[in-house]
Design an enzyme around this catalytic site. Structure first.
Site, PDB file in Angstrom:
ATOM      1  N   ILE A  46       0.827  -1.204   0.000  1.00  0.00           N
ATOM      2  CA  ILE A  46       0.000   0.000   0.000  1.00  0.00           C
ATOM      3  C   ILE A  46       0.867   1.263   0.000  1.00  0.00           C
ATOM      4  O   ILE A  46       1.861   1.353   0.716  1.00  0.00           O
ATOM      5  CB  ILE A  46      -0.929   0.026   1.228  1.00  0.00           C
ATOM      6  CG1 ILE A  46      -1.627  -1.324   1.402  1.00  0.00           C
ATOM      7  CG2 ILE A  46      -1.937   1.154   1.101  1.00  0.00           C
ATOM      8  CD1 ILE A  46      -2.526  -1.722   0.278  1.00  0.00           C
ATOM      9  N   HIS A 160       5.254   5.316   1.078  1.00  0.00           N
ATOM     10  CA  HIS A 160       4.888   3.914   1.269  1.00  0.00           C
ATOM     11  C   HIS A 160       4.298   3.754   2.660  1.00  0.00           C
ATOM     12  O   HIS A 160       4.738   4.374   3.630  1.00  0.00           O
ATOM     13  CB  HIS A 160       6.119   3.011   1.116  1.00  0.00           C
ATOM     14  CG  HIS A 160       5.768   1.571   0.945  1.00  0.00           C
ATOM     15  ND1 HIS A 160       5.630   0.710   2.022  1.00  0.00           N
ATOM     16  CD2 HIS A 160       5.485   0.835  -0.159  1.00  0.00           C
ATOM     17  CE1 HIS A 160       5.296  -0.486   1.580  1.00  0.00           C
ATOM     18  NE2 HIS A 160       5.194  -0.443   0.263  1.00  0.00           N
ATOM     19  N   HIS A 161       3.268   2.899   2.759  1.00  0.00           N
ATOM     20  CA  HIS A 161       2.541   2.755   4.028  1.00  0.00           C
ATOM     21  C   HIS A 161       3.427   2.214   5.141  1.00  0.00           C
ATOM     22  O   HIS A 161       3.105   2.349   6.325  1.00  0.00           O
ATOM     23  CB  HIS A 161       1.343   1.819   3.827  1.00  0.00           C
ATOM     24  CG  HIS A 161       0.169   2.152   4.694  1.00  0.00           C
ATOM     25  ND1 HIS A 161       0.286   2.391   6.051  1.00  0.00           N
ATOM     26  CD2 HIS A 161      -1.156   2.298   4.411  1.00  0.00           C
ATOM     27  CE1 HIS A 161      -0.902   2.644   6.562  1.00  0.00           C
ATOM     28  NE2 HIS A 161      -1.793   2.602   5.589  1.00  0.00           N
ATOM     29  N   SER A 162       4.554   1.585   4.806  1.00  0.00           N
ATOM     30  CA  SER A 162       5.447   1.068   5.841  1.00  0.00           C
ATOM     31  C   SER A 162       6.073   2.187   6.665  1.00  0.00           C
ATOM     32  O   SER A 162       6.537   1.958   7.783  1.00  0.00           O
ATOM     33  CB  SER A 162       6.547   0.205   5.211  1.00  0.00           C
ATOM     34  OG  SER A 162       7.263   0.941   4.233  1.00  0.00           O
ATOM     35  N   ASN A 337       2.836   2.228  12.263  1.00  0.00           N
ATOM     36  CA  ASN A 337       1.512   1.689  11.970  1.00  0.00           C
ATOM     37  C   ASN A 337       0.902   1.090  13.231  1.00  0.00           C
ATOM     38  O   ASN A 337       1.224  -0.029  13.620  1.00  0.00           O
ATOM     39  CB  ASN A 337       1.614   0.630  10.868  1.00  0.00           C
ATOM     40  CG  ASN A 337       1.918   1.237   9.517  1.00  0.00           C
ATOM     41  OD1 ASN A 337       1.034   1.757   8.843  1.00  0.00           O
ATOM     42  ND2 ASN A 337       3.183   1.195   9.110  1.00  0.00           N
TER      43      ASN A 337
END
Length: 490
Positions: A46, A160-162, A337
Site C-alpha cells: 500500500i 509507502h505505508h510502511s 503503523n
C-alpha cells in the site's frame, strides 16, 4: 541544494555489508516493524497519497528549506529500506543522506491545458500505477503549479505505508504547520474519545464488550472462508490492486454534519457512516438499473446484500497535535503503523426515512467501539508474522481484504485553517492505493468542512464523481429530515 542537503548530513556512522549483491549500510539498521513488513506483500503493498490544495501560489524553494525540519523530526523520511537476503529477507531502516532533488518532483506543465482539474486527476491516477524507488527513502513530493477550481496550486505527497499510517503521517504534517490566523500557534484537532460502553451497569458493560468481541472475532476469522460479500457492481475482480485508480474528493459542510449529530445524539463518525450508507444505496441502485426503461426512483437493488467495509481504528491513546509534538520530543515509538481493523457491515437498501441510515450506523458503530475486535486484529497480525512470517500474514491479509467490498477510514483534522511556511492550505485529501478493493472512502475534517476522498478502481467504478454527488445529496436529505423532525417535535 548542497546547502539544503547539509542540514541532513549529520548521521550516525554506519558500516557496510553485502545485500542483494551490492555494498549497503547494514549494521546500524533497525528492522521494520511486523506490520510495516506486511505492507510490502502482494495485495497489501500500500502507498499513501495525500493531495494538498494551496490557497495561494507557493515558493518551492521556501518549501524545500522547511521540509528539512519535517525530515529531521521523522527518521523514517531520512532512512532507506534495505532487504538482506542473507538474513531471511529481513528489511531494515538504514539512515542515509537525503538529496531533496531526488524526492521533490516538478513536472513541466502546459499552462493552456483544457482542464486543470482533469490534469491533476490524471496525474495522481498515473502515480497509482507505479511504486516508489526503494534505492532512496520511500517518499516523494510532487508539486503541480496549476490553478484548479478549488486551489491556486496542488501538491501531492506520496509515501509507502510502511513509513506510517495515516494518523501518524497527517499528525506529523500538522505538527509542522501553524494556524493561518496565528503564525505562532499550533493547529488544534478534535480528540477522539474512546467508547466506554454502557455506564449505568458495570457488569452489563463488561458482558456487552465480551459478547461484541466474541461475535466480531468469530466473524473476522470466518469471513475469508465462508462470509464473502455479495458480488455487486462495486466488488473488485481479482488483481484490482494493480489497476489504475482515480482519486476524487468532495467537501461538504461540517456544520451540517454537526447539526445531525447534535439532533440525533450521535457522533460525527456515525453521521459520516450513515451518509455513506445512503450514498452507496443510491449509487448501487442506479448501477443495477442501468439500461432499464423503468422510472428512475424504482428500487432495483437485490435483497439481502452483504456489503462490508474494512474499517480502520487508531489504537493510539487520544491526545491531539500537541501530544504528538511531545511524543516526537520524547522519542516515543507511537508513530509507524498502530492501527486495528474491523469488518464493518453497511446496510445497503432504501430505508423508510433518511435518518434511519444514521440510526443504523450508530447501532453498528456502538457495537464495534464496545469491543476489542480491532485490538484482536492488530495483535493477531503480529503473532502470525512472528510465527509464520510476513508472507503468510500478507496472504491472510489479502484474503480478508478481498472478502469485503471496500475500505473506509476517517480522520479528525485541524479545527481551523492552517498554513505551512506561511502558505495557507485550502484542503487536505488523504487516500491510498494498492489494496485489492475497488473503493476506499476516506473522510477528513478540516476547519468548517468535511472532505470525502474516494480512491476508485477505474475498471470497476468509471464514474466516481457520481458517487461524490450521491454523498453530497445524501447529506442534504439527512439534514433536511433532521430539520423537519426538529420542527415536528417543537
Amino acid at each position: 541544494m548542497d546547502k539544503i542537503s547539509s542540514g541532513l548530513g549529520v548521521l550516525k556512522p554506519i558500516q557496510t555489508g553485502k545485500v542483494d549483491g551490492e555494498e549497503t549500510a547494514m549494521v546500524m539498521g533497525e528492522p521494520l516493524s511486523p506490520i510495516a513488513r506486511v505492507f510490502h506483500e502482494p495485495g497489501s503493498n500500500i502507498h499513501i497519497i495525500t493531495i494538498i490544495g494551496w490557497k495561494s501560489k507557493v515558493n518551492l524553494e521556501v518549501l524545500k528549506a522547511n521540509m528539512i525540519q519535517i525530515i529531521v523530526k521523522h527518521p523514517r523520511f531520512s532512512s532507506m529500506q534495505v532487504r538482506n537476503k542473507e538474513n531471511g529477507g529481513e528489511i531494515k531502516w538504514i539512515p542515509t543522506n537525503v538529496d531533496l532533488d531526488n524526492h521533490i518532483i516538478i513536472p513541466d506543465l502546459d499552462q493552456n491545458m483544457e482542464s486543470s482539474d482533469k490534469f491533476v486527476e490524471d496525474y495522481v491516477s498515473n502515480l497509482s500505477t507505479t511504486t516508489i524507488d526503494t534505492s532512496k527513502p520511500v517518499w516523494e513530493f510532487h508539486h503541480l503549479d496549476v490553478e484548479t477550481s478549488d486551489a491556486k496550486a496542488v501538491s501531492v505527497l506520496r509515501a509507502h505505508h510502511s513509513i506510517g499510517d495515516g494518523t501518524s503521517l497527517i499528525s506529523l504534517l500538522l505538527s509542522s504547520t501553524h494556524k493561518a490566523s496565528d503564525p505562532k500557534a499550533l493547529p488544534t484537532s478534535s480528540v477522539t474519545k474512546r467508547s466506554k460502553g454502557t455506564h449505568y451497569c458495570p457488569f452489563f458493560s463488561i458482558f456487552n464488550m465480551v459478547w461484541n468481541t466474541v461475535i466480531g472475532v468469530v466473524t473476522f476469522m470466518l469471513a475469508p472462508l465462508f462470509l464473502k460479500d455479495t458480488d455487486t457492481p462495486l466488488k473488485a475482480p481479482p488483481g484490482a490492486e494493480l489497476n489504475a485508480r482515480r482519486f476524487v474528493h468532495r467537501s461538504v459542510s461540517l456544520d451540517d454534519i454537526k447539526l445531525v449529530k447534535n439532533s440525533m445524539n450521535t457522533t460525527i463518525n456515525d453521521v459520516v457512516v450513515g451518509v455513506t450508507q445512503a450514498a452507496l444505496t443510491r449509487y448501487l441502485n442506479r448501477r443495477y438499473g442501468e439500461g432499464k426503461n423503468i422510472p428512475e426512483k424504482k428500487n432495483y437493488l437485490p435483497k439481502d446484500i452483504r456489503f462490508r467495509a474494512i474499517f480502520f481504528f487508531n489504537l493510539r491513546p487520544a491526545g491531539g497535535i500537541p501530544a504528538f509534538v511531545d511524543m516526537i520530543k520524547s522519542k516515543e515509538e507511537r508513530w509507524g503503523n498502530k492501527i486495528g481493523i474491523v469488518l464493518l457491515p453497511l446496510r445497503i437498501g432504501f430505508q423508510e426515512g433518511p435518518l434511519d441510515y444514521v440510526r443504523d450506523a450508530k447501532l453498528v458503530m456502538d457495537r464495534k467501539k464496545a469491543s476489542l475486535e480491532a485490538n484482536f486484529a492488530y495483535f493477531s497480525a503480529k503473532l502470525v508474522i512472528k510465527f509464520f512470517g510476513s508472507k503468510v500474514a500478507g496472504i491472510l491479509s489479502r484474503k480478508l481484504f478481498s472478502c469485503a467490498t471496500m475500505w473506509f477510514s476517517n480522520l479528525a483534522g485541524p479545527k481551523e485553517e492552517i498554513a505551512f511556511c506561511g502558505y495557507p492550505i485550502a484542503y487536505i485529501a488523504p487516500s491510498c492505493y494498492g489494496q485489492p478493493n475497488a473503493l476506499l472512502i476516506h473522510a477528513m475534517s478540516y476547519a468548517d468542512k468535511m472532505t470525502f476522498v474516494l480512491s476508485a478502481d477505474e475498471a470497476t467504478i468509471p464514474d466516481p464523481h457520481q458517487l461524490c454527488d450521491d454523498l453530497e445529496d445524501s447529506l442534504k436529505l439527512i439534514k433536511n429530515a433532521t430539520l423537519q423532525d426538529g420542527v415536528m417535535n417543537c
